[in-house]
Design a protein around this motif. Structure first.
Motif, PDB file in Angstrom:
ATOM      1  N   ARG A 220       0.827  -1.199   0.000  1.00 56.11           N
ATOM      2  CA  ARG A 220       0.000   0.000   0.000  1.00 56.11           C
ATOM      3  C   ARG A 220       0.865   1.255   0.000  1.00 56.11           C
ATOM      4  NH1 ARG A 220      -4.099   1.471   4.872  1.00 56.11           N
ATOM      5  NH2 ARG A 220      -2.072   1.684   5.902  1.00 56.11           N
ATOM      6  N   THR A 221       1.817   1.322   0.929  1.00 55.47           N
ATOM      7  CA  THR A 221       2.706   2.475   1.035  1.00 55.47           C
ATOM      8  C   THR A 221       4.146   2.018   0.851  1.00 55.47           C
ATOM      9  OG1 THR A 221       1.183   3.499   2.616  1.00 55.47           O
ATOM     10  CG2 THR A 221       3.409   4.428   2.460  1.00 55.47           C
ATOM     11  N   PRO A 222       4.792   2.354  -0.260  1.00 54.63           N
ATOM     12  CA  PRO A 222       6.194   1.955  -0.460  1.00 54.63           C
ATOM     13  C   PRO A 222       7.115   2.703   0.512  1.00 54.63           C
ATOM     14  CG  PRO A 222       5.512   3.464  -2.188  1.00 54.63           C
ATOM     15  CD  PRO A 222       4.281   3.163  -1.388  1.00 54.63           C
ATOM     16  N   GLN A 223       8.284   2.134   0.761  1.00 56.52           N
ATOM     17  CA  GLN A 223       9.224   2.705   1.726  1.00 56.52           C
ATOM     18  C   GLN A 223      10.575   2.992   1.077  1.00 56.52           C
ATOM     19  OE1 GLN A 223       8.097   3.279   4.841  1.00 56.52           O
ATOM     20  NE2 GLN A 223       6.151   2.246   4.408  1.00 56.52           N
ATOM     21  N   TYR A 224      11.182   4.107   1.476  1.00 56.33           N
ATOM     22  CA  TYR A 224      12.603   4.293   1.178  1.00 56.33           C
ATOM     23  C   TYR A 224      13.376   3.313   2.055  1.00 56.33           C
ATOM     24  CZ  TYR A 224      11.340   8.824  -0.922  1.00 56.33           C
ATOM     25  OH  TYR A 224      10.794   9.816  -1.694  1.00 56.33           O
ATOM     26  N   VAL A 225      14.366   2.651   1.483  1.00 57.54           N
ATOM     27  CA  VAL A 225      15.131   1.664   2.251  1.00 57.54           C
ATOM     28  C   VAL A 225      16.625   1.898   2.058  1.00 57.54           C
ATOM     29  CG1 VAL A 225      13.321  -0.093   2.189  1.00 57.54           C
ATOM     30  CG2 VAL A 225      15.028  -0.018   0.358  1.00 57.54           C
ATOM     31  N   ILE A 226      17.385   1.430   3.054  1.00 54.05           N
ATOM     32  CA  ILE A 226      18.849   1.524   3.019  1.00 54.05           C
ATOM     33  C   ILE A 226      19.420   0.133   3.240  1.00 54.05           C
ATOM     34  CG2 ILE A 226      20.902   2.484   4.137  1.00 54.05           C
ATOM     35  CD1 ILE A 226      19.176   4.829   5.076  1.00 54.05           C
ATOM     36  N   PRO A 227      20.337  -0.337   2.387  1.00 55.87           N
ATOM     37  CA  PRO A 227      20.944  -1.661   2.595  1.00 55.87           C
ATOM     38  C   PRO A 227      21.774  -1.687   3.885  1.00 55.87           C
ATOM     39  CG  PRO A 227      21.375  -0.840   0.373  1.00 55.87           C
ATOM     40  CD  PRO A 227      20.835   0.308   1.161  1.00 55.87           C
ATOM     41  N   MET A 228      21.528  -2.682   4.716  1.00 55.17           N
ATOM     42  CA  MET A 228      22.233  -2.822   5.984  1.00 55.17           C
ATOM     43  C   MET A 228      23.633  -3.387   5.762  1.00 55.17           C
ATOM     44  SD  MET A 228      21.191  -5.286   9.208  1.00 55.17           S
ATOM     45  CE  MET A 228      19.922  -4.206   9.890  1.00 55.17           C
ATOM     46  N   HIS A 229      24.620  -2.764   6.393  1.00 61.09           N
ATOM     47  CA  HIS A 229      25.985  -3.306   6.400  1.00 61.09           C
ATOM     48  C   HIS A 229      26.201  -3.910   7.781  1.00 61.09           C
ATOM     49  CE1 HIS A 229      30.191  -3.882   5.728  1.00 61.09           C
ATOM     50  NE2 HIS A 229      30.565  -2.958   6.604  1.00 61.09           N
ATOM     51  N   ASN A 230      26.302  -5.241   7.832  1.00 60.56           N
ATOM     52  CA  ASN A 230      26.250  -5.943   9.118  1.00 60.56           C
ATOM     53  C   ASN A 230      27.439  -6.881   9.305  1.00 60.56           C
ATOM     54  OD1 ASN A 230      25.205  -6.711  11.580  1.00 60.56           O
ATOM     55  ND2 ASN A 230      23.844  -8.272  10.722  1.00 60.56           N
ATOM     56  N   PRO A 231      28.628  -6.339   9.549  1.00 58.61           N
ATOM     57  CA  PRO A 231      29.794  -7.205   9.734  1.00 58.61           C
ATOM     58  C   PRO A 231      29.735  -7.965  11.060  1.00 58.61           C
ATOM     59  CG  PRO A 231      30.365  -4.931  10.216  1.00 58.61           C
ATOM     60  CD  PRO A 231      28.968  -4.910   9.658  1.00 58.61           C
ATOM     61  N   LYS A 232      30.414  -9.109  11.099  1.00 62.16           N
ATOM     62  CA  LYS A 232      30.557  -9.860  12.338  1.00 62.16           C
ATOM     63  C   LYS A 232      31.527  -9.132  13.265  1.00 62.16           C
ATOM     64  CE  LYS A 232      27.923 -13.209  10.941  1.00 62.16           C
ATOM     65  NZ  LYS A 232      26.574 -13.422  11.549  1.00 62.16           N
ATOM     66  N   TYR A 233      31.341  -9.306  14.565  1.00 59.45           N
ATOM     67  CA  TYR A 233      32.222  -8.689  15.565  1.00 59.45           C
ATOM     68  C   TYR A 233      33.053  -9.766  16.253  1.00 59.45           C
ATOM     69  CZ  TYR A 233      30.141  -3.977  15.469  1.00 59.45           C
ATOM     70  OH  TYR A 233      29.749  -2.709  15.103  1.00 59.45           O
ATOM     71  N   SER A 234      34.345  -9.566  16.260  1.00 59.68           N
ATOM     72  CA  SER A 234      35.247 -10.473  16.963  1.00 59.68           C
ATOM     73  C   SER A 234      35.455  -9.978  18.396  1.00 59.68           C
ATOM     74  CB  SER A 234      36.604 -10.509  16.248  1.00 59.68           C
ATOM     75  OG  SER A 234      37.230  -9.229  16.345  1.00 59.68           O
ATOM     76  N   THR A 235      36.123 -10.793  19.186  1.00 61.25           N
ATOM     77  CA  THR A 235      36.458 -10.389  20.564  1.00 61.25           C
ATOM     78  C   THR A 235      37.302  -9.122  20.546  1.00 61.25           C
ATOM     79  OG1 THR A 235      36.406 -12.702  21.261  1.00 61.25           O
ATOM     80  CG2 THR A 235      37.524 -11.142  22.711  1.00 61.25           C
ATOM     81  N   GLU A 236      38.196  -9.028  19.567  1.00 60.80           N
ATOM     82  CA  GLU A 236      39.054  -7.843  19.464  1.00 60.80           C
ATOM     83  C   GLU A 236      38.226  -6.607  19.099  1.00 60.80           C
ATOM     84  OE1 GLU A 236      39.654 -10.777  17.962  1.00 60.80           O
ATOM     85  OE2 GLU A 236      41.208 -11.431  19.385  1.00 60.80           O
ATOM     86  N   ASP A 237      37.260  -6.789  18.200  1.00 60.39           N
ATOM     87  CA  ASP A 237      36.390  -5.666  17.836  1.00 60.39           C
ATOM     88  C   ASP A 237      35.668  -5.132  19.067  1.00 60.39           C
ATOM     89  OD1 ASP A 237      36.959  -5.852  15.100  1.00 60.39           O
ATOM     90  OD2 ASP A 237      35.368  -7.332  14.776  1.00 60.39           O
ATOM     91  N   TRP A 238      35.126  -6.054  19.873  1.00 59.99           N
ATOM     92  CA  TRP A 238      34.355  -5.617  21.026  1.00 59.99           C
ATOM     93  C   TRP A 238      35.246  -4.978  22.085  1.00 59.99           C
ATOM     94  CZ3 TRP A 238      29.774  -4.122  20.939  1.00 59.99           C
ATOM     95  CH2 TRP A 238      29.085  -3.841  22.126  1.00 59.99           C
TER      96      TRP A 238
END
Length: 549
Positions: A220-238
């Protein structure tokens, strides 16, 4: 009875000991933290939760693909550095099961379960003027009293369930996304209809498309969308994020939407077209909500800027749809500007419509009329036969969770009746006429919609706790927002909203998705940092506008 005796009886009534110093409704992000803070004060407190476990939004919304779109490093509790560092997110935007596990981890770490009563829905809460206590009744008829009542019911926790006539007649399986069952749902090879293409519908559609036999998406109502960038997080990242704990804790309180990013690109008018495009490209590629909440604030108030940013996003979407005119016409918004609706992040959502087993059905011109035993019937008389119907119809946002409880304040006034005519609050923290009732995630505060929820909910919990502490330290038992203060806040809220393009757009932000709901921007749009400053100012001055006795 003489005057002295009458006054003595009244005082005796007011000295009646409540069952609890405070009752908290809800055991989600806000409810868990509110319970923790009140226990720190040494108060006798109990939280009541309808579900069988903690999590709130992340308990109920277990539909396929559910995940949040605030980054894990800022969708956090900020009261404990040790708690922050000891939980290891697996990725930038974790999915529902992981988020539910995290909130269970918090509850266990703080030993909160002993003060939470699960499987209990609060049906009514009436203010007793003789004793200055709240009388609370559960759905199974149990009654209790409390001095303070804090509603942490959630801003998106009243799902729209009954939208179409005939839903009960459907012979197949019908699911509501906001009430998804705990048991696995097998959709493999089945004919599925999805109704709704908001943030939730998009997550469902992109997730189940590879496994269903066929899928009809009713748009009914279209949406603007943004592709998600979802990298994995390591122990070092956190560990790196953990090292920034104090920096992030301060940062999120001061930005426009409670994220770690803000509108830092500079004024639109001072940039060349090439410089503007560079900013938009960089934030688009970040794969977060930064394009919406950290590019150019002028898009919210200037129609020309809004159109330019919207053109940028439309072009990105058009390219992903391979310039298929039929799909572009149906799936790319033209009637409203980018950012005036909630902007979803997604993962190959648009590409789903290029699959041979997926059909987009335009129900803006030919709406769904009813549910029939075989499926969905549209206004042209066509019956779309399916095995499964998934309704992603959204929520009665901000106000719905509160109006579904029978709140009665002074003189028997009904919150449901009042908000049925006009939705009003004092900064989303209290409502005049309802002493000692505090709210989080309620209308007319950023937490109702326009905020990284953990940022705003914690800020409100802290403010409420500090306000109660101030009253108790000064020998006061009753706190109530004055009419004058509420009036001034509503006026400020409306004046701020009126400057934006958001109020010119029909969306759940404006209550447009609920029949008969009074039209008002549900969330304060003056910015999280600005709102927090105003709350801090009130606290530093002894809470003017909140009468205490």
């Amino acid at each position: 009875m003489n005057t002295t005796q009458t006054q003595g009886a009244a005082k005796a009534n007011q000295d009646v000991a409540p069952d609890f110093d405070a009752i908290v409704i809800g055991a989600g992000v806000a409810g868990l933290y509110q319970l923790h803070r009140l226990r720190e004060l040494g108060m006798k407190v109990r939280a009541f939760e309808t579900g069988t476990g903690v999590g709130g939004t992340w308990y109920w919304n277990r539909y396929p693909g559910a995940r949040f779109d605030s980054q894990a490093e800022i969708y956090q509790y900020w009261f404990s550095e040790e708690l922050y560092k000891s939980w290891q997110p697996s990725e930038r935007f974790p999915a529902q099961p992981e988020t539910e596990r995290w909130l269970n981890y918090v509850a266990d770490k703080l030993d909160l379960r002993k003060d939470i009563q699960f499987n209990t829905r609060i049906s009514s809460a009436h203010y007793d003027e003789q004793t200055d206590l709240w009388r609370i009744t559960t759905a199974d008829g149990k009654e209790m009293s409390a001095r303070f009542l804090i509603a942490c019911c959630g801003m998106l926790s009243a799902p729209i369930v009954e939208r179409f006539p005939g839903q009960a007649s459907f012979k197949g399986e019908l699911y509501i996304t906001g009430l998804w069952p705990k048991e696995p749902v097998d959709l493999k090879g089945k004919r599925v209809a999805v109704v709704g293409t908001g943030a939730t519908g998009i997550q469902v559609i992109q997730t189940i498309a590879p496994e269903v036999g066929s899928m009809k998406v009713f748009v009914r109502t279209p949406q603007y969308v943004i592709p998600m960038h979802n990298p994995k997080y390591s122990t070092e990242d956190w560990a790196q994020w953990g090292a920034r704990f104090h920096e992030l804790k301060q940062r999120v309180r001061s930005t426009f939407a409670g994220f770690d990013y803000d509108f830092d690109a500079g004024p639109w008018a001072e940039k060349t077209p090439e410089e503007r495009t560079e900013v938009l490209e960089r934030l688009w590629n970040d794969g977060s909500l930064a394009l919406w909440l950290a590019s150019f604030p002028e898009m919210f108030v200037d129609e020309e800027v809004s159109e330019e940013v919207s053109k940028f996003v439309r072009a990105k979407m058009r390219a992903r749809l391979h310039n298929r005119e039929d799909l572009c016409d149906l799936l790319i918004p033209k009637e409203y500007g980018f950012g005036t609706h909630r902007v979803p992040l997604e993962n190959k959502y648009l590409e789903v419509y290029l699959q041979p087993n997926v059909e987009a059905v335009d129900c803006s011109t030919v709406p769904i009329e009813r549910v029939v035993p075989e499926g969905l019937q549209t206004a042209d008389g066509k019956v779309h036969e399916v095995d499964v119907i998934i309704l992603a119809l959204g929520f009665d946002a901000g106000s719905g969770a509160l109006t579904r409880i029978d709140f009665r304040g002074r003189d028997g006034r009904s919150l449901k009746e009042q908000w049925g005519q006009e939705i009003r609050t004092a900064m989303g923290l209290q409502v005049h006429g309802y002493p000692n009732l505090f709210t989080t995630g309620a209308p007319l505060a950023p937490s109702a919609a326009l905020c990284n929820m953990t940022t705003c909910l914690q800020q409100q919990v802290d403010w409420i706790t500090d306000c109660i502490t101030y009253a108790r330290n000064n020998g006061k038992k009753v706190i109530e927002a004055t009419k004058e203060f509420e009036d001034s806040w509503v006026q400020h809220h409306d004046e701020t909203a009126a400057k934006t393009l958001v109020v010119k757009t029909d969306s759940w932000y404006m209550g447009s998705n609920v029949d008969g709901k009074p039209r008002r921007l549900i969330s304060y749009i003056g910015g999280v940092g600005n709102y927090n400053s105003q709350c801090d100012d009130l606290a530093s001055k002894g809470y003017p506008g909140f009468a205490m006795r």
